[in-house]
Design a protein around this motif. Structure first.
Motif, PDB file in Angstrom:
ATOM      1  N   ILE A 135      -4.244   7.070   3.451  1.00  0.00           N
ATOM      2  CA  ILE A 135      -3.798   6.444   2.290  1.00  0.00           C
ATOM      3  C   ILE A 135      -4.738   5.612   1.777  1.00  0.00           C
ATOM      4  CG2 ILE A 135      -2.026   5.000   1.082  1.00  0.00           C
ATOM      5  CD1 ILE A 135       0.090   5.984   3.101  1.00  0.00           C
ATOM      6  N   LEU A 136      -5.220   5.731   0.486  1.00  0.00           N
ATOM      7  CA  LEU A 136      -6.442   5.024   0.015  1.00  0.00           C
ATOM      8  C   LEU A 136      -5.653   4.445  -1.327  1.00  0.00           C
ATOM      9  CD1 LEU A 136      -9.537   7.010   0.533  1.00  0.00           C
ATOM     10  CD2 LEU A 136      -8.726   5.294   1.820  1.00  0.00           C
ATOM     11  N   ALA A 137      -5.863   3.115  -1.535  1.00  0.00           N
ATOM     12  CA  ALA A 137      -5.429   2.468  -2.350  1.00  0.00           C
ATOM     13  C   ALA A 137      -6.668   1.479  -3.245  1.00  0.00           C
ATOM     14  CB  ALA A 137      -4.301   1.459  -2.092  1.00  0.00           C
ATOM     15  N   ASP A 138      -6.581   1.629  -4.490  1.00  0.00           N
ATOM     16  CA  ASP A 138      -7.427   1.071  -5.245  1.00  0.00           C
ATOM     17  C   ASP A 138      -7.264  -0.532  -5.144  1.00  0.00           C
ATOM     18  OD1 ASP A 138      -9.645   0.560  -7.014  1.00  0.00           O
ATOM     19  OD2 ASP A 138      -8.938   1.618  -8.690  1.00  0.00           O
ATOM     20  N   THR A 139      -8.241  -1.403  -5.714  1.00  0.00           N
ATOM     21  CA  THR A 139      -8.314  -2.942  -5.398  1.00  0.00           C
ATOM     22  C   THR A 139      -7.142  -3.775  -5.997  1.00  0.00           C
ATOM     23  OG1 THR A 139      -9.689  -2.995  -7.442  1.00  0.00           O
ATOM     24  CG2 THR A 139     -10.850  -2.785  -5.296  1.00  0.00           C
ATOM     25  N   GLY A 140      -6.628  -3.197  -7.024  1.00  0.00           N
ATOM     26  CA  GLY A 140      -5.498  -3.795  -7.886  1.00  0.00           C
ATOM     27  C   GLY A 140      -4.328  -3.715  -6.849  1.00  0.00           C
ATOM     28  N   ILE A 141      -3.997  -3.002  -5.952  1.00  0.00           N
ATOM     29  CA  ILE A 141      -3.005  -3.043  -5.120  1.00  0.00           C
ATOM     30  C   ILE A 141      -3.298  -3.146  -3.727  1.00  0.00           C
ATOM     31  CG2 ILE A 141      -2.821  -0.380  -4.631  1.00  0.00           C
ATOM     32  CD1 ILE A 141       0.172  -2.933  -4.903  1.00  0.00           C
ATOM     33  N   ALA A 142      -4.533  -2.810  -3.318  1.00  0.00           N
ATOM     34  CA  ALA A 142      -5.057  -2.935  -1.949  1.00  0.00           C
ATOM     35  C   ALA A 142      -5.095  -4.375  -1.269  1.00  0.00           C
ATOM     36  CB  ALA A 142      -6.356  -2.152  -1.566  1.00  0.00           C
ATOM     37  N   ASP A 143      -5.535  -5.080  -2.367  1.00  0.00           N
ATOM     38  CA  ASP A 143      -5.798  -6.715  -2.189  1.00  0.00           C
ATOM     39  C   ASP A 143      -4.685  -7.291  -1.759  1.00  0.00           C
ATOM     40  OD1 ASP A 143      -8.328  -6.313  -2.391  1.00  0.00           O
ATOM     41  OD2 ASP A 143      -8.599  -6.784  -4.326  1.00  0.00           O
ATOM     42  N   ARG A 144      -3.273  -6.720  -2.329  1.00  0.00           N
ATOM     43  CA  ARG A 144      -2.029  -7.300  -2.244  1.00  0.00           C
ATOM     44  C   ARG A 144      -1.227  -7.034  -1.111  1.00  0.00           C
ATOM     45  NH1 ARG A 144      -0.139  -7.214  -8.646  1.00  0.00           N
ATOM     46  NH2 ARG A 144      -2.106  -7.071  -9.578  1.00  0.00           N
ATOM     47  N   VAL A 145      -1.574  -5.805  -0.223  1.00  0.00           N
ATOM     48  CA  VAL A 145      -0.812  -5.129   0.631  1.00  0.00           C
ATOM     49  C   VAL A 145      -1.509  -4.992   1.906  1.00  0.00           C
ATOM     50  CG1 VAL A 145       0.500  -2.953   1.372  1.00  0.00           C
ATOM     51  CG2 VAL A 145       0.180  -3.855  -0.963  1.00  0.00           C
ATOM     52  N   ASP A 146      -0.725  -5.661   2.948  1.00  0.00           N
ATOM     53  CA  ASP A 146      -1.555  -5.529   4.432  1.00  0.00           C
ATOM     54  C   ASP A 146      -1.842  -4.194   4.844  1.00  0.00           C
ATOM     55  OD1 ASP A 146      -1.256  -5.449   7.521  1.00  0.00           O
ATOM     56  OD2 ASP A 146      -1.856  -7.349   6.877  1.00  0.00           O
ATOM     57  N   ALA A 147      -2.881  -3.995   5.382  1.00  0.00           N
ATOM     58  CA  ALA A 147      -3.539  -2.699   5.734  1.00  0.00           C
ATOM     59  C   ALA A 147      -2.393  -2.120   6.978  1.00  0.00           C
ATOM     60  CB  ALA A 147      -4.708  -2.694   6.457  1.00  0.00           C
ATOM     61  N   GLY A 148      -1.837  -2.968   7.578  1.00  0.00           N
ATOM     62  CA  GLY A 148      -1.011  -2.487   8.453  1.00  0.00           C
ATOM     63  C   GLY A 148       0.269  -1.530   8.224  1.00  0.00           C
ATOM     64  N   ILE A 149       0.441  -1.953   6.783  1.00  0.00           N
ATOM     65  CA  ILE A 149       1.789  -1.299   6.107  1.00  0.00           C
ATOM     66  C   ILE A 149       1.411   0.283   5.670  1.00  0.00           C
ATOM     67  CG2 ILE A 149       3.109  -1.307   4.059  1.00  0.00           C
ATOM     68  CD1 ILE A 149       3.140  -4.268   3.985  1.00  0.00           C
ATOM     69  N   TRP A 150       0.004   0.233   5.020  1.00  0.00           N
ATOM     70  CA  TRP A 150      -0.261   1.573   4.909  1.00  0.00           C
ATOM     71  C   TRP A 150      -0.465   2.666   6.272  1.00  0.00           C
ATOM     72  CZ3 TRP A 150       0.449   2.019   0.190  1.00  0.00           C
ATOM     73  CH2 TRP A 150      -0.033   0.812  -0.913  1.00  0.00           C
ATOM     74  N   ALA A 151      -0.971   1.827   7.406  1.00  0.00           N
ATOM     75  CA  ALA A 151      -0.917   2.496   8.592  1.00  0.00           C
ATOM     76  C   ALA A 151       0.214   2.889   9.169  1.00  0.00           C
ATOM     77  CB  ALA A 151      -1.652   1.458   9.715  1.00  0.00           C
ATOM     78  N   GLY A 152       1.362   2.031   9.073  1.00  0.00           N
ATOM     79  CA  GLY A 152       2.807   2.514   9.350  1.00  0.00           C
ATOM     80  C   GLY A 152       3.181   3.698   8.420  1.00  0.00           C
ATOM     81  N   ILE A 153       2.875   3.718   7.200  1.00  0.00           N
ATOM     82  CA  ILE A 153       3.371   4.857   6.428  1.00  0.00           C
ATOM     83  C   ILE A 153       2.935   6.198   6.915  1.00  0.00           C
ATOM     84  CG2 ILE A 153       3.556   6.113   4.319  1.00  0.00           C
ATOM     85  CD1 ILE A 153       3.638   3.162   3.161  1.00  0.00           C
ATOM     86  N   VAL A 154       1.551   5.974   7.258  1.00  0.00           N
ATOM     87  CA  VAL A 154       0.636   7.230   7.584  1.00  0.00           C
ATOM     88  C   VAL A 154       1.039   7.719   9.245  1.00  0.00           C
ATOM     89  CG1 VAL A 154      -1.755   7.791   8.590  1.00  0.00           C
ATOM     90  CG2 VAL A 154      -1.676   6.616   6.395  1.00  0.00           C
ATOM     91  N   ALA A 155       1.502   6.691  10.059  1.00  0.00           N
ATOM     92  CA  ALA A 155       1.992   7.063  11.368  1.00  0.00           C
ATOM     93  C   ALA A 155       3.313   7.863  11.253  1.00  0.00           C
ATOM     94  CB  ALA A 155       2.003   5.894  12.236  1.00  0.00           C
ATOM     95  N   ASP A 156       4.065   7.202  10.324  1.00  0.00           N
ATOM     96  CA  ASP A 156       5.473   8.160  10.102  1.00  0.00           C
ATOM     97  C   ASP A 156       5.182   9.348   9.414  1.00  0.00           C
ATOM     98  OD1 ASP A 156       6.632   6.084  11.424  1.00  0.00           O
ATOM     99  OD2 ASP A 156       7.339   4.895   9.364  1.00  0.00           O
ATOM    100  N   LEU A 157       4.225   9.615   8.735  1.00  0.00           N
ATOM    101  CA  LEU A 157       4.002  10.888   8.012  1.00  0.00           C
ATOM    102  C   LEU A 157       3.473  11.912   9.070  1.00  0.00           C
ATOM    103  CD1 LEU A 157       3.617  12.637   5.491  1.00  0.00           C
ATOM    104  CD2 LEU A 157       1.627  11.569   5.032  1.00  0.00           C
ATOM    105  N   THR A 158       2.324  11.522   9.650  1.00  0.00           N
ATOM    106  CA  THR A 158       1.813  12.369  10.690  1.00  0.00           C
ATOM    107  C   THR A 158       2.916  12.856  11.884  1.00  0.00           C
ATOM    108  OG1 THR A 158       1.097  10.515  11.833  1.00  0.00           O
ATOM    109  CG2 THR A 158      -0.433  11.557  10.494  1.00  0.00           C
ATOM    110  N   ALA A 159       3.722  11.754  12.153  1.00  0.00           N
ATOM    111  CA  ALA A 159       4.815  12.208  13.017  1.00  0.00           C
ATOM    112  C   ALA A 159       5.764  13.340  12.424  1.00  0.00           C
ATOM    113  CB  ALA A 159       5.859  11.029  13.658  1.00  0.00           C
ATOM    114  N   ALA A 160       6.106  13.093  11.121  1.00  0.00           N
ATOM    115  CA  ALA A 160       6.932  13.929  10.532  1.00  0.00           C
ATOM    116  C   ALA A 160       6.390  15.211  10.515  1.00  0.00           C
ATOM    117  CB  ALA A 160       7.243  13.643   9.070  1.00  0.00           C
ATOM    118  N   ILE A 161       5.119  15.478  10.186  1.00  0.00           N
ATOM    119  CA  ILE A 161       4.249  16.772   9.851  1.00  0.00           C
ATOM    120  C   ILE A 161       4.251  17.422  11.242  1.00  0.00           C
ATOM    121  CG2 ILE A 161       2.027  17.767   9.446  1.00  0.00           C
ATOM    122  CD1 ILE A 161       1.710  15.503   7.563  1.00  0.00           C
TER     123      ILE A 161
END
Length: 203
Positions: A135-161
């Motif tokens: 998951i890649l986010a542009d600066t307008g949202i990436a600067d407001r969201v902790d990178a760990g949140i994206w990593a958690g979504i990716v982990a759950d997505l890869t587990a589902a796949i």
């Protein structure tokens, strides 16, 4: 790779969550991030280089015969190891990850995610052969969201796949990303859909 019906479901999920945000979500699903055509040749050449040593110790074959065997080993192995499943299995995980990240970054630029009005585009990128999700986010949202949140979504997505739930895992990821966008960048009165909601499929 993914049916037309599931593509429609994913596009609908993107459209639904974008109703609650001025952010944009783009989904790219690639069959592979790289071809790795040099990998089978590399392993075949290494095996060919190792072949003469055992023959020299265990047989009385002439140098010319050993050379022919070397060539045969290189040719046969380069052909056999070119079979897609074997080829991808031979690629080190770090190389597949780097290739997936490079491809995701390329698609982030190519799909216009850096050109949204508030810099709030989010890319979901999948490379199926590499089992790579990002998951890649542009600066307008990436600067407001902790990178760990994206990593958690990716982990759950890869587990589902991994469990054979590709479409369901993607829909869940889209909804979670949509909730993040809705919290940080709610819809504007003059909001327009800046990027297409359709699923982008790459060979």
């Amino acid at each position: 790779m993914i049916s037309a019906q599931d593509q429609a479901r994913l596009a609908q999920a993107i459209g639904d969550v974008e109703d609650d945000t001025s952010g944009e979500i783009v989904l790219v699903i690639a069959e592979q991030a790289g071809h790795y055509r040099a990998i089978p040749l590399l392993w075949a050449l290494l095996a060919a280089l190792a072949t003469p040593w055992s023959l020299l110790w265990l047989t009385a074959l002439s140098a010319s015969r050993i050379l022919l065997i070397q060539l045969a080993v290189a040719l046969v192995l380069s052909f056999v190891l070119s079979w897609p499943k074997l080829r991808y299995a031979l690629v080190p995980r770090s190389i597949k990850h780097a290739q997936g990240h490079e491809a995701a970054s390329r698609e982030f630029l190519r799909r216009g995610l850096t050109r949204t009005r508030e810099k709030t585009g989010v890319l979901i990128y999948l490379a199926l052969a590499e089992h790579h999700a990002e998951i890649l986010a542009d600066t307008g949202i990436a600067d407001r969201v902790d990178a760990g949140i994206w990593a958690g979504i990716v982990a759950d997505l890869t587990a589902a796949i991994g469990a054979g739930r590709l479409t369901e895992g993607l829909i869940e990821a889209i909804r979670r990303i949509g909730a993040i966008l809705a919290e940080h960048v709610p819809p504007r009165l003059d909001d327009v859909d800046e990027l297409p909601d359709k699923v982008i499929i790459l060979p």
